[in-house]
Design a protein around this motif. Structure first.
Motif, PDB file in Angstrom:
ATOM      1  N   ILE A   7       0.908  -0.827   0.230  1.00 49.25           N
ATOM      2  CA  ILE A   7       0.092  -0.298   0.482  1.00 49.25           C
ATOM      3  C   ILE A   7       0.970   0.912  -0.006  1.00 49.25           C
ATOM      4  O   ILE A   7       0.719   2.168  -0.367  1.00 49.25           O
ATOM      5  CB  ILE A   7      -0.765   0.477   1.303  1.00 49.25           C
ATOM      6  N   LEU A   8       2.494   1.212   0.860  1.00 47.39           N
ATOM      7  CA  LEU A   8       2.817   2.800   1.115  1.00 47.39           C
ATOM      8  C   LEU A   8       3.387   2.376  -0.365  1.00 47.39           C
ATOM      9  O   LEU A   8       3.848   3.893  -0.566  1.00 47.39           O
ATOM     10  CB  LEU A   8       3.581   2.136   2.036  1.00 47.39           C
ATOM     11  N   GLU A   9       3.782   1.674  -1.111  1.00 44.29           N
ATOM     12  CA  GLU A   9       4.754   1.626  -2.055  1.00 44.29           C
ATOM     13  C   GLU A   9       4.540   2.617  -3.473  1.00 44.29           C
ATOM     14  O   GLU A   9       5.192   3.658  -3.848  1.00 44.29           O
ATOM     15  CB  GLU A   9       5.347   0.338  -2.402  1.00 44.29           C
ATOM     16  N   PRO A  10       3.358   3.163  -3.234  1.00 47.77           N
ATOM     17  CA  PRO A  10       3.389   3.274  -4.720  1.00 47.77           C
ATOM     18  C   PRO A  10       3.053   5.167  -4.516  1.00 47.77           C
ATOM     19  O   PRO A  10       3.324   6.010  -5.058  1.00 47.77           O
ATOM     20  CB  PRO A  10       1.501   3.275  -5.065  1.00 47.77           C
ATOM     21  N   ARG A 166      10.674   4.505   3.097  1.00 48.23           N
ATOM     22  CA  ARG A 166      11.151   3.435   3.001  1.00 48.23           C
ATOM     23  C   ARG A 166      12.111   3.174   3.556  1.00 48.23           C
ATOM     24  O   ARG A 166      12.404   2.327   3.765  1.00 48.23           O
ATOM     25  CB  ARG A 166      12.274   4.590   2.142  1.00 48.23           C
ATOM     26  N   ARG A 167      12.357   3.902   4.979  1.00 52.12           N
ATOM     27  CA  ARG A 167      13.316   3.384   5.817  1.00 52.12           C
ATOM     28  C   ARG A 167      11.951   2.010   7.007  1.00 52.12           C
ATOM     29  O   ARG A 167      12.774   1.332   7.067  1.00 52.12           O
ATOM     30  CB  ARG A 167      13.334   4.477   7.053  1.00 52.12           C
ATOM     31  N   LEU A 168      10.709   2.142   7.216  1.00 55.84           N
ATOM     32  CA  LEU A 168       9.890   1.452   7.242  1.00 55.84           C
ATOM     33  C   LEU A 168      10.166   0.192   6.396  1.00 55.84           C
ATOM     34  O   LEU A 168      10.266  -0.705   7.059  1.00 55.84           O
ATOM     35  CB  LEU A 168       8.702   1.744   7.199  1.00 55.84           C
ATOM     36  N   GLN A 169      10.269   0.371   4.867  1.00 53.81           N
ATOM     37  CA  GLN A 169      10.430  -1.349   4.634  1.00 53.81           C
ATOM     38  C   GLN A 169      11.834  -1.686   4.852  1.00 53.81           C
ATOM     39  O   GLN A 169      11.303  -2.964   4.609  1.00 53.81           O
ATOM     40  CB  GLN A 169      10.518  -0.550   2.855  1.00 53.81           C
ATOM     41  N   VAL A 170      12.314  -1.096   4.948  1.00 48.13           N
ATOM     42  CA  VAL A 170      13.612  -1.520   5.099  1.00 48.13           C
ATOM     43  C   VAL A 170      14.028  -2.603   6.590  1.00 48.13           C
ATOM     44  O   VAL A 170      14.352  -3.135   6.781  1.00 48.13           O
ATOM     45  CB  VAL A 170      15.415  -0.233   4.966  1.00 48.13           C
ATOM     46  N   LEU A 171      13.032  -1.657   8.009  1.00 49.77           N
ATOM     47  CA  LEU A 171      12.804  -1.942   8.864  1.00 49.77           C
ATOM     48  C   LEU A 171      11.853  -3.412   8.970  1.00 49.77           C
ATOM     49  O   LEU A 171      11.803  -4.834   9.117  1.00 49.77           O
ATOM     50  CB  LEU A 171      12.274  -1.277   9.800  1.00 49.77           C
ATOM     51  N   LEU A 172      10.715  -3.769   7.949  1.00 48.47           N
ATOM     52  CA  LEU A 172      10.018  -4.744   8.124  1.00 48.47           C
ATOM     53  C   LEU A 172      10.634  -5.931   7.058  1.00 48.47           C
ATOM     54  O   LEU A 172      10.045  -7.202   7.604  1.00 48.47           O
ATOM     55  CB  LEU A 172       8.823  -3.995   7.583  1.00 48.47           C
ATOM     56  N   ASN A 173      11.335  -5.733   6.057  1.00 45.80           N
ATOM     57  CA  ASN A 173      11.395  -6.879   5.653  1.00 45.80           C
ATOM     58  C   ASN A 173      13.135  -7.012   6.314  1.00 45.80           C
ATOM     59  O   ASN A 173      13.103  -8.350   5.865  1.00 45.80           O
ATOM     60  CB  ASN A 173      11.939  -5.997   4.131  1.00 45.80           C
ATOM     61  N   ASP A 174      13.623  -6.288   7.164  1.00 44.12           N
ATOM     62  CA  ASP A 174      14.608  -6.947   7.526  1.00 44.12           C
ATOM     63  C   ASP A 174      14.450  -8.132   8.578  1.00 44.12           C
ATOM     64  O   ASP A 174      15.070  -8.730   8.924  1.00 44.12           O
ATOM     65  CB  ASP A 174      15.757  -6.128   8.363  1.00 44.12           C
TER      66      ASP A 174
END
Length: 178
Positions: A7-10, A166-174
C-alpha cells in the motif's frame, strides 16, 4: 506486513516523482541564476548600467533554489548529517533505517509542520498588503516569493513521508527475513 508495504510503495513512488521533478526545475533555476548574475555583472562593470530588479531577481532565484531543492536533496540522501556515528561499523542498514525513521518522524516532519504553520500568516499578510520591493525599480509581488516558504516545506515534508516509508520498508523487510 507485506500488505502494508504494498500500500505504501506507490505513495512513496509518487512523492519521489514530485521531488525529482521539482529538483530538476531547481537545477534549471541554478542555470538561470548563473546566467543572470553574469549578465548583471557585465552590465555593471562594462557599461555602468545596473538594475535593482535584476539584483532582486538573483536573490529570489537563490531562495527558490534552496526552497524547491531541499526535498530533492533529501530524496538523494545528500542533506547534512553528522556522519561520525551514522557511518560507523556498528550502524547496520537496519539501525540506520531506525535512526532515519526516528529523525524523520520526530524532528523533520514536526519542524516542517511548524514552518508551514508559522509562515502562512507571513504570506497572507504580504498578500493582503500587496507587498512589493521598497526599492525604486524593485520587483512587485513579493508575496509570491514568500508563498514559496510554506510550499518548499510542504515538499520537504512530503519527501520526509516518502523517506519514512522507505526506512519502514527496510525495517519490516529485515524483520521478515529473521
Amino acid at each position: 506486513m507485506n500488505t502494508l508495504l504494498r500500500i505504501l510503495e506507490p505513495i512513496a513512488n509518487f512523492i519521489e516523482k514530485i521531488s525529482e521533478g521539482v529538483g530538476r526545475l531547481s537545477a534549471w533555476l541554478v542555470v538561470a541564476m548563473v546566467l543572470l548574475v553574469c549578465y548583471d555583472v557585465a552590465m555593471r562593470y562594462l557599461f555602468q548600467a545596473g538594475s535593482v530588479g535584476l539584483q532582486e531577481l538573483e536573490w529570489h532565484l537563490f531562495a527558490l533554489i534552496f526552497l524547491l531543492g531541499s526535498a530533492y536533496t533529501l530524496k538523494h540522501d545528500e542533506h547534512v548529517r553528522v556522519d561520525i556515528f551514522y557511518q560507523s561499523r556498528w550502524m547496520t542498514p537496519k539501525r540506520r533505517a531506525a535512526v532515519d525513521l526516528f529523525g524523520c518522524l520526530f524532528m523533520l516532519l514536526p519542524f516542517c509542520v511548524l514552518m508551514i504553520y508559522s509562515s502562512i500568516p507571513f504570506v497572507t499578510q504580504s498578500f493582503d498588503w500587496g507587498e512589493a520591493s521598497p526599492d525604486p525599480g524593485g520587483l512587485p509581488y513579493r508575496w509570491l516569493l514568500k508563498a514559496m516558504i510554506p510550499f518548499g516545506f510542504l515538499l520537504l515534508a512530503l519527501q520526509g513521508v516518502a523517506m519514512a516509508i522507505r526506512r519502514l520498508q527496510v525495517l519490516l523487510n529485515d524483520e521478515e527475513q529473521q
